[in-house]
Design a protein around this motif. Sequence first.
Motif, mmCIF file in Angstrom:
data_model
loop_
_atom_site.group_PDB
_atom_site.id
_atom_site.type_symbol
_atom_site.label_atom_id
_atom_site.label_comp_id
_atom_site.label_asym_id
_atom_site.label_seq_id
_atom_site.Cartn_x
_atom_site.Cartn_y
_atom_site.Cartn_z
ATOM 1 N N PRO A 44 1.231 0.290 -11.520
ATOM 2 C CA PRO A 44 1.177 0.169 -10.100
ATOM 3 C C PRO A 44 1.903 -0.872 -9.721
ATOM 4 O O PRO A 44 2.500 -0.759 -8.532
ATOM 5 C CB PRO A 44 -0.296 -0.028 -9.810
ATOM 6 C CG PRO A 44 -1.058 0.208 -11.099
ATOM 7 C CD PRO A 44 -0.375 0.203 -12.168
ATOM 8 N N THR A 45 2.285 -1.794 -10.288
ATOM 9 C CA THR A 45 3.257 -2.925 -9.992
ATOM 10 C C THR A 45 4.672 -2.642 -10.162
ATOM 11 O O THR A 45 5.550 -3.709 -9.790
ATOM 12 C CB THR A 45 2.801 -4.501 -10.463
ATOM 13 O OG1 THR A 45 2.923 -4.189 -11.752
ATOM 14 C CG2 THR A 45 1.166 -4.320 -10.030
ATOM 15 N N ILE A 46 4.986 -1.554 -10.738
ATOM 16 C CA ILE A 46 6.605 -1.261 -11.136
ATOM 17 C C ILE A 46 7.535 -1.645 -10.007
ATOM 18 O O ILE A 46 8.534 -1.972 -10.173
ATOM 19 C CB ILE A 46 6.590 0.091 -11.786
ATOM 20 C CG1 ILE A 46 7.792 0.294 -12.741
ATOM 21 C CG2 ILE A 46 6.553 1.157 -10.751
ATOM 22 C CD1 ILE A 46 7.864 -0.441 -13.902
ATOM 23 N N ALA A 47 7.024 -1.236 -8.601
ATOM 24 C CA ALA A 47 7.981 -1.391 -7.576
ATOM 25 C C ALA A 47 8.612 -2.841 -7.549
ATOM 26 O O ALA A 47 9.492 -2.990 -6.804
ATOM 27 C CB ALA A 47 7.502 -0.905 -6.441
ATOM 28 N N MET A 79 0.718 -1.202 -0.039
ATOM 29 C CA MET A 79 0.044 0.088 -0.105
ATOM 30 C C MET A 79 0.827 1.219 0.022
ATOM 31 O O MET A 79 0.648 2.235 -0.675
ATOM 32 C CB MET A 79 -0.916 -0.079 1.148
ATOM 33 C CG MET A 79 -1.923 -1.046 1.028
ATOM 34 S SD MET A 79 -3.090 -0.962 -0.236
ATOM 35 C CE MET A 79 -3.860 0.528 -0.123
ATOM 36 N N ALA A 80 1.942 1.337 0.903
ATOM 37 C CA ALA A 80 2.749 2.350 0.738
ATOM 38 C C ALA A 80 3.414 2.721 -0.538
ATOM 39 O O ALA A 80 3.679 3.894 -0.859
ATOM 40 C CB ALA A 80 3.792 2.083 2.016
ATOM 41 N N GLN A 81 3.953 1.400 -1.055
ATOM 42 C CA GLN A 81 4.480 1.552 -2.443
ATOM 43 C C GLN A 81 3.626 2.177 -3.443
ATOM 44 O O GLN A 81 4.055 2.956 -4.375
ATOM 45 C CB GLN A 81 5.209 0.285 -2.949
ATOM 46 C CG GLN A 81 6.464 -0.234 -1.937
ATOM 47 C CD GLN A 81 7.047 -1.293 -2.482
ATOM 48 O OE1 GLN A 81 6.822 -1.838 -3.558
ATOM 49 N NE2 GLN A 81 7.812 -1.956 -1.378
ATOM 50 N N LEU A 82 2.451 1.770 -3.402
ATOM 51 C CA LEU A 82 1.106 2.095 -4.545
ATOM 52 C C LEU A 82 1.092 3.697 -4.171
ATOM 53 O O LEU A 82 1.071 4.356 -5.219
ATOM 54 C CB LEU A 82 0.056 1.496 -4.191
ATOM 55 C CG LEU A 82 -1.250 1.736 -5.041
ATOM 56 C CD1 LEU A 82 -0.714 1.527 -6.355
ATOM 57 C CD2 LEU A 82 -2.537 0.896 -4.581
ATOM 58 N N SER A 83 1.202 4.204 -3.040
ATOM 59 C CA SER A 83 0.883 5.636 -2.664
ATOM 60 C C SER A 83 2.171 6.104 -3.165
ATOM 61 O O SER A 83 2.187 7.584 -3.854
ATOM 62 C CB SER A 83 0.891 5.879 -1.165
ATOM 63 O OG SER A 83 -0.602 5.323 -0.507
ATOM 64 N N MET A 84 3.488 5.702 -3.166
ATOM 65 C CA MET A 84 4.569 6.324 -3.669
ATOM 66 C C MET A 84 4.430 6.351 -5.356
ATOM 67 O O MET A 84 4.982 7.274 -5.716
ATOM 68 C CB MET A 84 5.765 5.176 -3.239
ATOM 69 C CG MET A 84 7.029 6.177 -3.856
ATOM 70 S SD MET A 84 8.398 4.726 -3.604
ATOM 71 C CE MET A 84 8.039 3.432 -4.591
ATOM 72 N N ILE A 85 4.074 5.298 -5.801
ATOM 73 C CA ILE A 85 3.979 5.468 -7.329
ATOM 74 C C ILE A 85 2.714 6.522 -7.712
ATOM 75 O O ILE A 85 3.113 7.231 -8.820
ATOM 76 C CB ILE A 85 3.326 4.029 -7.890
ATOM 77 C CG1 ILE A 85 4.640 2.798 -7.622
ATOM 78 C CG2 ILE A 85 3.112 3.975 -9.316
ATOM 79 C CD1 ILE A 85 5.797 3.449 -8.280
ATOM 80 N N GLU A 86 1.852 6.669 -7.037
ATOM 81 C CA GLU A 86 0.688 7.434 -7.320
ATOM 82 C C GLU A 86 1.518 8.991 -7.329
ATOM 83 O O GLU A 86 1.172 9.998 -8.072
ATOM 84 C CB GLU A 86 -0.484 7.597 -6.523
ATOM 85 C CG GLU A 86 -1.535 6.388 -6.618
ATOM 86 C CD GLU A 86 -2.505 6.007 -5.825
ATOM 87 O OE1 GLU A 86 -2.576 6.657 -4.846
ATOM 88 O OE2 GLU A 86 -3.165 5.100 -6.057
#
Length: 90
Positions: free
Chosen positions: A65-68, A46-53
């Motif tokens: 969204p799955t790039i991380a 969830m934190a990584q998704l927020s970072m991508i956004e």
Amino acid sequence: MSTSDSKKQAKHIQDWLIDYVSKKVKKDPQIISIKKPLSLYGLDSMAQLSMIEALEKQLTIEIDPTIAYDYPTIEELSKYLEEETKFNLI
């Protein structure tokens, strides 16, 4: 884009990611390694998704969204994003 501009863009992305991660995990930016997986800093999915956004807004591009998961370190992610953004720069 020249090689110099490309390196500046990669450095800009890298610096942004370091700043973002350090604020999220409440750590000094100096201890954030670009070579360690983001998950080692406690950034869950969830934190990584927020970072991508947030990165999408910063770079004004769409990012998977799955790039991380494909590029788990700041170094890998910033290099990938530099390539993705090189043709978007004026």
